[in-house]
Design a protein around this motif. Structure first.
Motif, short mmCIF file in Angstrom:
data_model
loop_
_atom_site.label_atom_id
_atom_site.label_comp_id
_atom_site.label_asym_id
_atom_site.label_seq_id
_atom_site.Cartn_x
_atom_site.Cartn_y
_atom_site.Cartn_z
N ASP A 1 -1.13 -8.07 -3.97
CA ASP A 1 -2.15 -8.69 -4.82
C ASP A 1 -2.68 -7.69 -5.85
O ASP A 1 -2.89 -8.04 -7.01
N LEU A 2 -2.85 -6.46 -5.42
CA LEU A 2 -3.38 -5.40 -6.28
C LEU A 2 -2.48 -5.16 -7.49
O LEU A 2 -2.96 -4.92 -8.60
N ILE A 3 -1.17 -5.23 -7.30
CA ILE A 3 -0.23 -4.91 -8.38
C ILE A 3 0.41 -6.16 -9.01
O ILE A 3 1.33 -6.05 -9.80
N GLY A 4 -0.08 -7.33 -8.64
CA GLY A 4 0.32 -8.55 -9.32
C GLY A 4 1.65 -9.15 -8.91
O GLY A 4 2.30 -9.82 -9.70
N ILE A 5 2.05 -8.93 -7.66
CA ILE A 5 3.29 -9.55 -7.16
C ILE A 5 3.02 -11.04 -6.93
O ILE A 5 1.97 -11.41 -6.39
N ALA A 6 3.96 -11.87 -7.31
CA ALA A 6 3.82 -13.32 -7.14
C ALA A 6 3.62 -13.66 -5.66
O ALA A 6 4.07 -12.92 -4.78
N PRO A 7 2.96 -14.78 -5.39
CA PRO A 7 2.78 -15.19 -3.99
C PRO A 7 4.12 -15.40 -3.28
O PRO A 7 5.14 -15.66 -3.93
N ALA A 8 4.10 -15.28 -1.97
CA ALA A 8 5.31 -15.51 -1.17
C ALA A 8 5.78 -16.94 -1.35
O ALA A 8 4.97 -17.85 -1.54
N THR B 1 10.02 -10.42 -0.88
CA THR B 1 10.47 -9.18 -0.25
C THR B 1 9.50 -8.04 -0.54
O THR B 1 9.10 -7.31 0.37
N PHE B 2 9.11 -7.89 -1.81
CA PHE B 2 8.12 -6.87 -2.16
C PHE B 2 6.84 -7.08 -1.36
O PHE B 2 6.28 -6.16 -0.79
N ARG B 3 6.39 -8.32 -1.32
CA ARG B 3 5.16 -8.65 -0.60
C ARG B 3 5.29 -8.35 0.89
O ARG B 3 4.36 -7.84 1.51
N HIS B 4 6.46 -8.65 1.45
CA HIS B 4 6.69 -8.42 2.88
C HIS B 4 6.55 -6.94 3.21
O HIS B 4 5.93 -6.57 4.21
N PHE B 5 7.14 -6.08 2.39
CA PHE B 5 7.12 -4.64 2.68
C PHE B 5 5.84 -3.95 2.25
O PHE B 5 5.43 -2.97 2.89
N LEU B 6 5.21 -4.43 1.20
CA LEU B 6 3.98 -3.79 0.72
C LEU B 6 2.74 -4.30 1.42
O LEU B 6 1.73 -3.59 1.48
N GLY B 7 2.79 -5.53 1.90
CA GLY B 7 1.60 -6.17 2.46
C GLY B 7 0.88 -6.95 1.37
O GLY B 7 0.97 -6.60 0.18
N ASP B 8 0.19 -7.98 1.78
CA ASP B 8 -0.48 -8.85 0.80
C ASP B 8 -1.55 -8.11 -0.01
O ASP B 8 -1.70 -8.36 -1.21
N ASP B 9 -2.28 -7.18 0.63
CA ASP B 9 -3.35 -6.49 -0.09
C ASP B 9 -2.81 -5.67 -1.26
O ASP B 9 -3.31 -5.75 -2.38
N VAL B 10 -1.74 -4.91 -1.05
CA VAL B 10 -1.15 -4.12 -2.13
C VAL B 10 -0.44 -5.03 -3.13
O VAL B 10 -0.55 -4.83 -4.34
#
Length: 172
Positions: A101-108, A90-99
């Motif tokens: 990845d920048l802040i260390g969110i786990a892969p989708a 969910t975080f990745r969906h709303f932030l986008g992969d580039d952001v």
């Protein structure tokens, strides 16, 4: 960023609502003393300003990754169990992969396939002048669950004391 989040969630809105929103922020900016030349007049200029700020202000750092992990951990502790497995996606969906990845969110994960369906459902439920009761109930449930969990954590599990200060009690 707000409109990108609306688009990512499937919320239906009009160009007039975008214009009204930007006008509100121009007014707020005026009262804060922001140079009017810096305030976007339309969605295209808002998007360009957002991209410029991101390019100049965002960079990976250990503090940002640590704060993100703390936020994700807190969300896991306080969101309904059903929502927990899809939080990183969910975080990745709303932030986008580039952001992300920048802040260390786990892969989708597998839940990335849910978002196109959820977007379609949201578009149907938010179309028109009134909010759909099912959408409102789900939003209230998730929001209340999160806020109650965060408040409980801040109070270390204790209920807040309810006391009327003596100087106010005499007036009642």
């Amino acid at each position: 960023a707000v409109y990108d989040a609306f688009d990512a969630s499937g919320v239906v809105y009009t160009d007039a609502e975008v214009d009204d929103h930007l006008q509100m922020w121009r007014l707020i900016g005026h009262h804060l003393g922001v140079d009017p030349r810096l305030l976007p007049r339309d969605r295209a200029s808002a998007t360009e300003l957002y991209r410029l700020i991101r390019s100049r202000q965002q960079a990976r750092c250990a503090s940002g990754v640590a704060m993100t992990q703390a936020l994700v951990d807190q969300a896991h502790r306080h969101m309904p169990r059903l929502v927990g497995p899809i939080l990183p996606t969910t975080f990745r969906h709303f932030l986008g992969d580039d952001v992300a990845d920048l802040i260390g969110i786990a892969p989708a994960n597998w839940s990335r396939h849910l978002f196109p369906v959820l977007n379609r459902v949201t578009r149907v439920l938010t179309r028109g002048s009134s909010e759909h009761p099912a959408h409102a109930r789900w939003s209230e449930y998730v929001g209340r669950h999160l806020m109650e969990g965060v408040l409980a954590e801040m109070r270390h599990g204790d209920r807040p004391a309810f006391r009327i200060p003596t100087h106010l009690a005499d007036r009642v």
